[in-house]
Design a protein around this motif. Structure first.
Motif: not given
Length: 406
Positions: A139-147, A153-157
């Motif tokens: 799952l992207w961009p969910d993956h970025m939360l795990t790391v 809340r980040h605009p990129a997310y």
């Protein structure tokens, strides 16, 4: 049927993702479909483009009845997220440009991860007015939360979340690797009835009990010890310190050897812990060729691994689980979620809570010291793989989804 597959990974790479999609493409070609794969120049796992592909914007070749078009990307060995993103973005751009020149297919299969591969595939689908099936293994961009790279809340997310949800809505069909992934996707897009779970499975002929492990043991000087092994990528989800501390707890067992087979973003964690010099019962083999993996499992008595505690990790099912089960290797893991449920249902091993070194050590000791229990787990593992994780049946389901979407 003319099928275009867009993926970041394909053979001659030997990682799990490349193996899975290569197996599927070859199956589709054997069924008489015209299959084209649009992929990146091979560079895994060392982040260096293979010699034959270096210096080329694009290379077209045909293997096993599949037309393979590899495009340039900026390859990097760095584990830094910013550099990985740059590499993935360059592939998105070159794949989109090269894809524009390809004949219009009847249907596309688009890998949803990384996100940039997803976007390249959906762009080509839009331009060529072709339906696509979205293949979701992560799952992207969910993956970025795990790391910990960003927050919700980040605009990129938030921008990435909108884009990915758009690709979900546009897809003709969505195939999720696990029930958890299917559940999350349905949560993002309520009322969606085009999502289904398909476990990628394993080649039950290649991975089976009773294979000869003598050559593999000799090559890696493993002797006659009972092997407790981790075989796979050392990705960000894996709690390597819990794994190595478990080995430390069992250092009194002279009859076993812990073997880590693989490399990845967590390799420095492994290197630093081993450098302390108090784990004589651990061997680290940084790379094993895919052709040798069945023999590696044949040499293994117990498969073990641990994950960090994060909601997304509860839904993860790694290729190592399919291969261990098919090989009749009992499993001991420190995690909760889908894999734990499978182990309980199959009786093929045991799961303990995240981060529990004591419980994982005890689970491994029981498997080592209770021959009857070990034998039951081994038999249950193979039986469950045959019933639930046949890669041929998974490929048939993919083919049906593509036919429905076309």
């Amino acid at each position: 049927m003319r099928i275009l597959i867009v993926t970041n990974y394909y053979e001659p790479e030997e990682g799990a993702a490349a193996v899975i999609i290569t197996r599927l493409a070859r199956y589709l070609a054997r069924q008489g479909h015209q299959v084209t794969v649009l992929t990146s120049a091979p560079n895994y796992p060392h982040g260096r483009i293979h010699d034959r592909y270096r210096g080329r914007f694009s290379l077209s070749e045909t293997r096993n009845g599949v037309r393979i078009i590899s495009t340039w990307l900026w390859a990097t060995p760095s584990p830094r997220i910013s550099r990985k993103f740059l590499s993935q973005i360059t592939f998105m751009l070159t794949a989109a440009l090269r894809g524009l020149t390809l004949p219009r297919p009847d249907v596309m299969l688009v890998e949803a991860a990384p996100i940039f591969t997803n976007l390249a595939g959906v762009f080509l689908s839009f331009v060529k007015r072709v339906p696509y099936v979205l293949d979701v293994h992560d799952l992207w961009p969910d993956h970025m939360l795990t790391v910990g790279a960003m927050t919700e809340r980040h605009p990129a997310y938030r921008a990435a979340r909108w884009l990915v949800d758009h690709t979900y809505r546009r897809a003709a069909q969505i195939i999720a690797l696990t029930p958890y992934l299917e559940q999350v996707i349905r949560g993002y897009i309520p009322g969606m009835d085009k999502v289904r779970t398909v476990y990628s499975g394993v080649d039950l002929e290649r991975f089976r009990p009773g294979l000869d492990d003598a050559a593999f043991r000799a090559k890696h000087a493993l002797g006659n010890a009972r092997i407790v092994a981790y075989i796979g990528t050392l990705g960000t989800a894996y709690d390597c310190l819990t794994m190595l501390e478990t080995a430390f707890h069992l250092r009194d067992r002279r009859d076993i050897l812990f073997v880590i087979m693989g490399t990845g973003t967590q390799q420095q964690v492994v290197r630093d812990r081993l450098a302390q010099g108090d784990l004589p019962n651990v061997r680290w083999i940084e790379w094993v060729k895919y052709t040798e993996i069945p023999q590696a499992w044949a040499a293994t008595s117990i498969a073990f691994w641990a994950l960090f505690n994060h909601p997304l990790h509860r839904g993860a099912v790694g290729t190592k689980m399919y291969e261990a089960l098919a090989s009749g290797v009992p499993i001991a893991v420190a995690l909760e979620g889908v894999v734990a449920d499978i182990l309980r249902e199959s009786g093929a091993g045991v799961s303990v809570p995240f981060g529990s070194v004591d419980a994982l050590s005890a689970a491994i000791r029981r498997l080592l010291d209770d021959p009857a229990y070990y034998a039951r787990c081994s038999q249950n593992a193979r039986a469950y793989a045959e019933q639930h994780f046949d890669a041929e049946k998974a490929a048939q389901t993919y083919e049906a989804a593509l036919l429905k979407a076309a």
